[in-house]
Design a protein around this motif. Structure first.
Motif, short mmCIF file in Angstrom:
data_model
loop_
_atom_site.label_atom_id
_atom_site.label_comp_id
_atom_site.label_asym_id
_atom_site.label_seq_id
_atom_site.Cartn_x
_atom_site.Cartn_y
_atom_site.Cartn_z
N ALA A 118 -7.86 15.20 7.12
CA ALA A 118 -7.39 15.35 5.74
C ALA A 118 -6.60 14.13 5.28
CB ALA A 118 -6.53 16.61 5.62
N SER A 119 -5.63 13.69 6.08
CA SER A 119 -4.82 12.56 5.67
C SER A 119 -5.62 11.27 5.62
CB SER A 119 -3.62 12.41 6.62
OG SER A 119 -4.06 12.25 7.95
N PHE A 120 -6.57 11.10 6.54
CA PHE A 120 -7.37 9.88 6.56
C PHE A 120 -8.37 9.85 5.40
CE2 PHE A 120 -6.08 9.66 11.08
CZ PHE A 120 -5.57 8.38 11.05
N VAL A 121 -8.90 11.00 5.04
CA VAL A 121 -9.83 11.03 3.91
C VAL A 121 -9.12 10.65 2.62
CG1 VAL A 121 -11.22 12.58 2.49
CG2 VAL A 121 -11.43 12.66 4.96
N SER A 122 -7.85 11.04 2.47
CA SER A 122 -7.08 10.62 1.29
C SER A 122 -6.93 9.11 1.26
CB SER A 122 -5.70 11.28 1.31
OG SER A 122 -5.81 12.68 1.19
N VAL A 123 -6.71 8.51 2.42
CA VAL A 123 -6.61 7.05 2.48
C VAL A 123 -7.94 6.40 2.09
CG1 VAL A 123 -6.19 5.09 3.99
CG2 VAL A 123 -4.82 7.14 4.22
N LEU A 124 -9.04 6.95 2.58
CA LEU A 124 -10.35 6.40 2.24
C LEU A 124 -10.63 6.51 0.75
CD1 LEU A 124 -12.53 7.69 5.23
CD2 LEU A 124 -11.39 5.48 4.97
N HIS A 125 -10.22 7.64 0.17
CA HIS A 125 -10.40 7.80 -1.27
C HIS A 125 -9.60 6.75 -2.03
CE1 HIS A 125 -9.86 9.53 -5.29
NE2 HIS A 125 -11.04 10.11 -5.08
N ALA A 126 -8.36 6.54 -1.62
CA ALA A 126 -7.54 5.51 -2.27
C ALA A 126 -8.15 4.13 -2.09
CB ALA A 126 -6.12 5.55 -1.71
N LEU A 127 -8.68 3.87 -0.91
CA LEU A 127 -9.29 2.56 -0.63
C LEU A 127 -10.50 2.32 -1.52
CD1 LEU A 127 -9.70 0.04 1.14
CD2 LEU A 127 -10.97 1.48 2.75
N LEU A 128 -11.41 3.29 -1.61
CA LEU A 128 -12.61 3.09 -2.43
C LEU A 128 -12.27 3.04 -3.91
CD1 LEU A 128 -15.52 2.73 -1.45
CD2 LEU A 128 -14.00 3.59 0.30
N ALA A 129 -11.30 3.85 -4.35
CA ALA A 129 -10.87 3.78 -5.75
C ALA A 129 -10.30 2.40 -6.06
CB ALA A 129 -9.84 4.87 -6.04
N ALA A 130 -9.55 1.85 -5.11
CA ALA A 130 -9.01 0.50 -5.31
C ALA A 130 -10.13 -0.54 -5.37
CB ALA A 130 -8.03 0.18 -4.18
N LEU A 131 -11.14 -0.40 -4.51
CA LEU A 131 -12.26 -1.36 -4.53
C LEU A 131 -13.00 -1.31 -5.86
CD1 LEU A 131 -13.73 -1.00 -0.92
CD2 LEU A 131 -12.20 -2.77 -1.80
N VAL A 132 -13.21 -0.12 -6.37
CA VAL A 132 -13.87 0.01 -7.69
C VAL A 132 -13.04 -0.66 -8.76
CG1 VAL A 132 -14.59 1.67 -9.45
CG2 VAL A 132 -15.10 2.10 -7.04
N HIS A 133 -11.71 -0.51 -8.66
CA HIS A 133 -10.81 -1.11 -9.65
C HIS A 133 -10.71 -2.63 -9.48
CE1 HIS A 133 -7.48 -1.50 -12.41
NE2 HIS A 133 -6.74 -2.05 -11.45
#
Length: 1085
Positions: A754-769
């Motif tokens: 759960a905690s790692f998936v949140s990090v991955l979501h933040a990472l990919l959202a940052a890459l898109v941005h």
């Protein structure tokens, strides 16, 4: 301009009028005289003063009854003469004084005469003008012992008018005239004479005879009904403190001779005289103390601010002039001053602060041990009774009590340091503050409010200019609800930190912090304010005392508090009950999209005292507030230290970032605000600048902690917050850390997913941005494609045989790709064609160039998501689907990487779309839309084979239910699922360029939603589906709509050889589809 400037000319004009008035006393003759007097110059009238006054005085002294109107006219004319001339003879002054006073007295009844209000007002104004017109030496000779009876008679009359009259104008005029008679007038145009000290002592002895009567009468006026108006209260207060301040002045009383000189007057007058010796001063002071306390009790709560402002003037005058003679009421006077220092009126507050500053400059308190002792005892008594008062008083009473405490501290100033050396004082005060600041922690909302939306992690782009405590979270206390009370408590703590011994106070409250969990939050709040106060920022120092603590000492104190705050037992507290593994949690929804979040891992630190299996709501709320208060304290420490706080960033920033990623909404908000405070204090432009400048040691800490994840379970949150608040310059630093995260996820996927998936979501959202160029290019290509589709006629006009051949070849190739029949040879050729030209000297021309960092990261993340998409935890599946969608966006122009991964992800995605929770279906459908817009040809056959039949079947089966449902149905999950599918089907059909058969399936499933029996939003979504179908196949769409509702029953053929076309659809009157079909047909034309 006067007409007659010489005495001769004036005498010639005034003589006939004065003679006539002497003979016949009438109102007309008096008015005629006054009219003539207005044409005479002041110099000429001064020479003729006695001559003009004679007929007027004669009219007053004529025996027998006289009309009030005549007396009033005579007094007004006499007042006019006196206002234009000066009285130079003592005898004339005394006679006029007696004659005017007699106008208000009735000899027969031995009481004030019952005359009209106009006459009373005229006589009062006449007496005031008479005293102002007398020369200085005449005034000195007037205030002699023989005048005491006459003066006492006038004072008694004026006091009676001030106390008993109903007219507000007469009351105020009588009080002002009394002030003139007592030689305390403050008129600018008639300044009272400045007497020498001996003359002041003589005058004080004379006026002391009237002090009992004046003080008691004025006290009755001041303690009367509030309805009498504030003007009367203000005038009465002014007369009271000017009279008492003059007669009881320490400067005069210290020079009084012990023996009383015998005045050369008759015995009756001598009995009236007072000798202000020690016994008289003590007796009078005791009686005045009683009266002053009554006045203070009444006026301090007067509703009008001007009355309270005049009370401050009374306190200032009596404390500055009569501190020795009125020593018994010093405590009450100081209590008034400090109680009004936080008055609601800005004028009263400003005057209180001015007086306090004046007292500090003149060392009224600091220089007087007696006053300092009085204040110290009052402070101790107030601190003792403070908890009881806070539990019994209302909020206004609590505000007044704390204003009093704050005022005591302001007055004592540097003496606070001495007082706090007493253990009894410190314990009383600290216990009172801790009890008063007890928080209300029974509210369940704090535990309920979760940070479901991950975007709430992002801080404001620029640091705010506001002070840290301007953004303190609203708190609820046991003892009070008014926010002003809390602000007062903070000011009190700041003053203690400014004037007190910071080492002693910090040690004392740190002991309370460690002593019990009950005191911990209050002690932390007090410690935060003590540091702010010790820094001397925004402290109103009326004593101009510089803080003695240096910046290095303050930094060391802050460092010790910071270490205590961020220690494991005080920082990682239980703030929620961790959900059991495998339990599906019901989540809130917002609009069309279900709101999801990573599971909040409530880490229980391995301490026995904190390892309770079932924490209560109150204990979790208490922990939330403790963490928030400590976070706010870090922001306040940064504000106090300024740029010196940079030396503590290595120990402070990492824990704050941990809490910024916390799932408890309140904690996350406060931590984000703390980061903004740190930016402002340390000189960083924004939170992004703060993180970028300190990213090296943050990344190092994350990398080290990932190796011991069991000991540092909150590490992923730090990386998540960094990614959400930074830019692309961070990517090279975190690339290795991302690989560590993926490796750790592979190891702990069943425990920490759960905690790692949140990090991955933040990472990919940052890459898109961070890399938006590819997305904009894709939009441009898509718009070009749409433009090409909008102009088929133009394309057909220029079509050649070569174009047709190329079209067929392209179609066959795309068909093979759609069916997955892609040979390795074609892939290699495609890769070779996309390989850029290399240099001739390159020894490895066939090596594929390395992928960009962000593409490689997206590829690696998508591979993990394919494995985790079938996780048994619904929240993880939802988050994984979000991450999948973001991966597709990042990889959209790298088909060689995207298509194989999409092929591998397709089975799991189909399962989510067809056999999962409705929330997962919604999220998976969004991923399907993203895939369809980025790789449409690849998905065409898969979508038509695996997904479209089940979507159409679901829409068809759900349509009768939604048609019969009421308004509540729009809030159900089934409705939101229908709406999302209908809204997404149209763009999918267009991007996938479906064939005619598949388009007919979509149209058949959506036709029923064009009925007016369906909810309005579903009708709108269904119309959008057909608007998109028109772009793909307008002819088929036209026919389908006409079969449903035909506005024209028969279509005439364009040529006689063709048969007319007749459709069997229902007419408009009977058809529930007519409205929407006609709208779409109009759009199709």
């Amino acid at each position: 301009m006067a007409v007659f400037d010489t005495p001769e000319e004036a005498f010639g004009v005034l003589r006939p009028v004065c003679v006539q008035l002497t003979k016949v006393q009438t109102v007309e003759n008096v008015e005629h005289l006054q009219t003539q007097l207005q044409a005479v110059g002041d110099a000429a009238l001064q020479e003729l003063q006695q001559y003009v006054l004679f007929p007027l005085r004669f009219a007053l002294k004529t025996p027998g009854p006289k009309r009030e109107r005549l007396i009033q006219s005579v007094v007004e004319c006499l007042t006019f003469v006196l206002s234009s001339t000066c009285v130079r003879e003592q005898e004339l002054l005394q006679e006029l004084f007696s004659e005017l006073s007699a106008c208000l007295y009735s000899p027969s009844s031995q009481k004030p005469a019952a005359v009209s209000e106009e006459l009373k007002l005229a006589v009062i104004q006449g007496l005031s003008t008479l005293m102002h017109s007398a020369y200085r030496d005449i005034i000195l000779s007037f205030y002699e012992p023989p005048i005491l009876p006459r003066l006492g008679f006038a004072v008694s009359l004026l006091l009676g008018l001030a106390e008993q009259e109903k007219s507000k104008q007469i009351k105020i005029a009588a009080l002002q005239c009394l002030q003139v008679l007592l030689l305390q007038c403050d008129c600018q145009d008639h300044p009272r004479p400045m007497f020498e000290l001996e003359q002041q002592q003589h005058l004080g002895d004379l006026l002391a005879s009237f002090l009992p009567g004046i003080s008691t009468a004025l006290t009755r006026v001041l303690t009367g009904d509030f309805k009498q108006g504030h003007s009367i209260v203000v005038s009465s207060l002014k007369v009271f403190y000017k009279t008492v301040g003059f007669i009881m002045a320490d400067e005069q009383l210290t020079r009084m001779p012990k023996a009383r000189a015998k005045p050369a007057v008759e015995h009756r007058v001598a009995a009236l005289m007072i000798h202000r010796e020690t016994d008289w001063v003590k007796s009078t002071g005791d009686k005045l103390t009683i009266l002053i306390k009554k006045i203070i009790e009444c006026v301090s709560v007067h509703p009008h601010w001007k009355a309270r402002l005049e009370l401050v003037e009374l306190v200032e005058v009596l404390l500055l002039k009569c501190s020795q003679s009125l020593v018994e009421c010093t405590g009450s006077l100081l209590k008034v001053l400090v109680g009004l220092v936080n008055d609601e009126s800005p004028e009263v507050r400003a005057q209180c602060n001015t007086v306090l500053r004046r007292f500090a400059e003149q060392k009224v308190v600091v220089g007087s041990r007696a006053l300092a002792d009085i204040l110290s005892e009052s402070l101790h008594a107030l601190a003792t009774s403070l908890p009881r008062l806070m539990n019994t008083q209302d909020d206004q009473g609590k505000f007044s009590t704390l204003s009093l405490l704050l005022g005591y501290l302001k007055l004592l100033g540097p003496k606070v340091h001495v007082i706090l050396n007493s253990v009894a004082h410190v314990q009383r005060l600290s216990r009172a503050l801790v009890q008063v600041l007890e928080l209300e922690v029974a509210d369940v909302k704090m535990v309920e409010e979760r940070r479901w939306n991950s975007d709430s992690l992002s801080a404001s782009p620029e640091a705010s200019d506001a002070r840290p405590w301007s953004r303190v979270q609203r708190r609820y206390f046991h003892c009070f609800t008014d926010e002003r009370v809390f602000l007062l408590l903070r000011q009190i703590c700041q003053l203690l930190g400014y004037y007190g011994d910071l080492y002693l106070l910090v040690d004392h409250f740190m002991e309370l912090y460690h002593a019990s969990v009950v005191y911990r939050k209050q002690a932390a709040m007090i410690l935060n304010e003590l540091v702010i106060g010790a820094a001397g920022l925004d402290i109103e120092d009326i004593h101009n005392k510089r803080t003695s603590i240096g910046p290095e000492e303050l930094r060391e104190i802050v460092k010790s508090i910071l270490e205590e705050y961020t220690s494991q037992e005080n920082w990682y507290l239980i703030t929620c009950i961790e959900a059991e593994e495998g339990e599906e949690m019901t989540m809130k929804q917002h609009g069309l999209q279900a709101i999801t979040s990573g599971a909040h891992t409530c880490q229980v630190v391995p301490f026995p005292a904190l390892s309770k299996p079932s924490p209560t709501i109150c204990s979790m709320n208490s922990n939330i507030w403790q963490i928030c208060i400590q976070l706010e304290g870090i922001g306040q420490f940064a504000y106090a230290l300024g740029k010196d706080f940079r030396l503590l960033l290595m120990s402070a920033l990492y824990p704050v970032l941990e809490k910024a990623g916390d799932q408890t909404l309140l904690i996350s908000q406060v931590a984000t605000s703390t980061m903004v405070d740190i930016c402002h204090a340390c000189g960083y432009d924004s939170v992004q600048h703060l993180i970028n400048e300190n990213s090296d040691y943050l990344v190092n800490g994350i990398s080290l902690n990932l190796r011991h994840l069991a000991l540092h379970p909150h590490t992923p949150k730090v990386l998540e917050v960094m990614l959400r608040n930074s830019d692309a310059s961070l990517l090279p630093l975190v690339a290795d850390v991302v690989q560590d995260v993926l490796a750790t996820l592979d190891q702990f996927y069943d425990k920490r997913a759960a905690s790692f998936v949140s990090v991955l979501h933040a990472l990919l959202a940052a890459l898109v941005h961070w890399f938006p160029d590819a997305d904009s290019t894709g939009q441009l290509q898509q718009s070009d494609l749409e433009e090409g589709r909008q102009t088929p006629a133009a394309c057909e006009a220029s079509t050649t045989a070569e174009d047709i051949e190329q079209f067929v070849l392209s179609y066959l190739k795309e068909k093979d790709v759609a069916e997955g029949n892609v040979s390795d040879l074609e892939t290699e050729e495609e890769e070779q064609s996309s390989t850029p030209k290399v240099d001739e000297n390159d020894t490895l021309p066939d090596v594929e160039p390395p992928l960009p960092v962000h593409i490689q990261i997206a590829k690696d993340v998508m591979e993990r998501c394919i494995h985790l998409a079938s996780d048994k935890n619904l929240k993880i599946r939802l988050k994984i689907l979000d991450v999948l969608g973001l991966c597709v966006v990042v990889l959209q122009f790298h088909k060689n990487q995207l298509l194989p991964l999409a092929h591998r992800a397709w089975p799991s995605l189909v399962h989510r779309l067809t056999s999962d929770d409705p929330l997962a279906v919604l999220r998976a459908f969004k991923v399907l839309q993203t895939l369809g817009s980025r790789c449409g040809d690849f998905l065409r056959s898969r979508f038509c084979k695996d997904v479209l039949p089940k979507l159409a079947s679901s829409l068809t089966s759900q349509a009768p239910i939604s048609a019969r449902a009421g308004p509540v149905y729009s809030h159900t999950l089934a409705f939101k699922l229908q709406l999302a599918v209908l809204q997404g089907l149209g763009p999918l059909c267009e991007s996938l360029d479906l064939g005619e058969g598949d388009l007919n399936k979509v149209a058949d499933a959506c036709l029923i939603y064009l009925s007016t029996k369906q909810p309005v939003k579903l009708q709108e979504a269904a119309r959008s589906v057909f608007l998109h179908l028109m772009k793909v196949d307008p002819d088929s769409t036209w026919l389908v709509l006409h079969e449903l509702c035909c506005p024209v029953q028969q279509f005439t053929a364009p040529h006689p050889s063709l048969h007319p076309v007749q459709l069997q659809a229902a007419t408009e009157q009977q058809n529930p589809f007519a409205t929407n079909v006609l709208y779409l047909l109009q759009k199709l034309q």
